[in-house]
Enzyme design. Sequence first.
Site, PDB file in Angstrom:
ATOM      1  N   HIS A   9       0.646  -1.506   0.052  1.00  0.00           N
ATOM      2  CA  HIS A   9       0.085  -0.207   0.033  1.00  0.00           C
ATOM      3  C   HIS A   9       1.033   1.267   0.185  1.00  0.00           C
ATOM      4  CE1 HIS A   9      -2.901   3.097   1.287  1.00  0.00           C
ATOM      5  NE2 HIS A   9      -4.075   2.604   1.233  1.00  0.00           N
ATOM      6  N   GLU A  40       0.831   4.130   1.373  1.00  0.00           N
ATOM      7  CA  GLU A  40       1.232   4.596   2.957  1.00  0.00           C
ATOM      8  C   GLU A  40       2.287   3.665   3.533  1.00  0.00           C
ATOM      9  OE1 GLU A  40      -2.590   5.742   5.510  1.00  0.00           O
ATOM     10  OE2 GLU A  40      -1.213   5.262   7.121  1.00  0.00           O
ATOM     11  N   CYS A  45      -6.930   6.715  12.137  1.00  0.00           N
ATOM     12  CA  CYS A  45      -7.080   7.668  11.362  1.00  0.00           C
ATOM     13  C   CYS A  45      -8.582   8.265  12.806  1.00  0.00           C
ATOM     14  CB  CYS A  45      -6.756   9.289  11.118  1.00  0.00           C
ATOM     15  SG  CYS A  45      -7.996   8.308   9.621  1.00  0.00           S
ATOM     16  N   SER A  77      -7.535   1.500   1.157  1.00  0.00           N
ATOM     17  CA  SER A  77      -8.006   0.295   2.911  1.00  0.00           C
ATOM     18  C   SER A  77      -8.465   1.178   3.234  1.00  0.00           C
ATOM     19  CB  SER A  77      -6.341   0.591   2.765  1.00  0.00           C
ATOM     20  OG  SER A  77      -6.356  -0.128   4.320  1.00  0.00           O
ATOM     21  N   ASN A  78      -9.185   2.377   3.561  1.00  0.00           N
ATOM     22  CA  ASN A  78     -10.376   2.494   4.383  1.00  0.00           C
ATOM     23  C   ASN A  78     -11.789   2.211   3.926  1.00  0.00           C
ATOM     24  OD1 ASN A  78     -12.395   5.372   3.461  1.00  0.00           O
ATOM     25  ND2 ASN A  78     -10.164   4.509   3.206  1.00  0.00           N
ATOM     26  N   SER A  81     -12.402   8.164   0.683  1.00  0.00           N
ATOM     27  CA  SER A  81     -12.219   9.273  -0.361  1.00  0.00           C
ATOM     28  C   SER A  81     -13.148   8.523  -1.792  1.00  0.00           C
ATOM     29  CB  SER A  81     -11.085   8.032  -0.945  1.00  0.00           C
ATOM     30  OG  SER A  81     -11.081   6.360  -1.033  1.00  0.00           O
TER      31      SER A  81
HETATM   32  O1  10D Z   1      -6.680   3.550   0.231  1.00  0.00           O
HETATM   33  P1  10D Z   1      -6.887   3.993   1.541  1.00  0.00           P
HETATM   34  O2  10D Z   1      -8.119   4.047   2.264  1.00  0.00           O
HETATM   35  O3  10D Z   1      -5.039   4.793   2.249  1.00  0.00           O
HETATM   36  O4  10D Z   1      -6.738   5.308   0.795  1.00  0.00           O
HETATM   37  P2  10D Z   1      -7.577   6.656   0.106  1.00  0.00           P
HETATM   38  O5  10D Z   1      -7.028   7.554  -0.988  1.00  0.00           O
HETATM   39  O6  10D Z   1      -8.807   5.762  -0.186  1.00  0.00           O
HETATM   40  O7  10D Z   1      -8.690   7.404   1.443  1.00  0.00           O
HETATM   41  C1  10D Z   1      -7.824   8.441   2.384  1.00  0.00           C
HETATM   42  C2  10D Z   1      -7.409   7.899   2.960  1.00  0.00           C
HETATM   43  C3  10D Z   1      -5.716   8.001   3.278  1.00  0.00           C
HETATM   44  C4  10D Z   1      -4.777   9.516   1.743  1.00  0.00           C
HETATM   45  C5  10D Z   1      -4.584   7.391   3.454  1.00  0.00           C
HETATM   46  F1  10D Z   1      -4.659   7.997   5.019  1.00  0.00           F
HETATM   47 FE1  SF4 Z   2      -6.261  11.582   6.842  1.00  0.00          FE
HETATM   48 FE2  SF4 Z   2      -8.372  11.099   5.680  1.00  0.00          FE
HETATM   49 FE3  SF4 Z   2      -7.022   9.304   5.855  1.00  0.00          FE
HETATM   50 FE4  SF4 Z   2      -7.412   9.574   7.946  1.00  0.00          FE
HETATM   51  S1  SF4 Z   2      -8.292   8.360   5.791  1.00  0.00           S
HETATM   52  S2  SF4 Z   2      -5.520   9.941   7.249  1.00  0.00           S
HETATM   53  S3  SF4 Z   2      -7.770  11.802   7.569  1.00  0.00           S
HETATM   54  S4  SF4 Z   2      -6.735  11.108   4.858  1.00  0.00           S
END
Ligand code: 10D
Ligand code: SF4
Length: 318
Positions: A132, A134, A203, A232-233, A276
Amino acid sequence: MSGPAKPSLHVLLAAPRGFCAGVDRAIQIVEVALEKYGAPVYVRHEIVHNKFVVQSLEAKGAIFVKELDQVPDDRPVVFSAHGVPKAVPAEAQRRNMIYVDATCPLVSKVHREAERHHKDGQHILLIGHAGHPEVIGTMGQLPPGTVTLVETVEDVATLEVPATENLAFVTQTTLSVDDTAGIVDALRERFPAISGPKREDICYATTNRQAAVKVIAQRADAVLVLGAPNSSNSMRLVEVAKVQGCPRSVLVQRAANIDWAELEGVATLGITAGASAPEVLVDEVLAELRQRYEVTVEEVVTAVEDVTFKLPRILAAE
Ligand code: 10D
Ligand code: SF4
């Protein structure tokens, strides 16, 4: 003549859902950079993991690339919200490029935590998913060999570390809160002296969206999570919904991708969106549902968010 009566469908809309403060800021960074520097503005990696967001920025003049070497020296480049290894801004500096870092401040906070542990002479265990961006970015804050990745509880037992005494852990920000608690417990059990955050570095947005989807999953016959497979989220929201009471939980990128057969017999449908996924995608799904069902919508609010992040100084109005 009116057709046959539509079946009724009760929709539970999770709140909070969708954009977090880090995503909002990252998208705004690309938009403001386009205003300030004109098109094209290059973006290294998807600014956030959503095709719809990427395509709307492309329409405004952004060009998305995988690596910095695909960007000409004389055009500005934005680094995505997920963070980048230290070598990336270093290379941009070497090439005298204009670059804007859209790394979420909560990801940067984890980078600094890792650096602090390293300065204190600790070996770092990073809880996260291999490959990933990150994870690549956080590992890339420190020299090779100083960070070991831990992906699962099972990994903990077989983990090989340079010394069991001098260890610290940090985590990816978008993990499953419950799975991570299990991994942290296993780490503390095997390495009682390990240092780290009180719980983990997940977070506020990830935590709140998982808590909200748990509540709707317990009442719903099926759950739709708006989001992308590489988010991922968003993927964690599907898992949490499945584990917390609704096995019929699926990821959908947008309304056109809904498998209507999967919704057969559903009277109560939960809907949420990853951090996102823009709200227009939720609106689009609701509009599509209204074509087929007599829809009632109930928003289930489990937290109210008021987090905002400032833009980087390089983009501040002159
Ligand atoms: O894959 P992910 O959940 O890390 O990224 P996504 O771009 O879907 O959502 C924002 C989260 C970020 C940038 C990581 F904290
Ligand atoms: Fe930042 Fe959003 Fe990623 Fe959480 S999910 S770390 S608030 S970008």
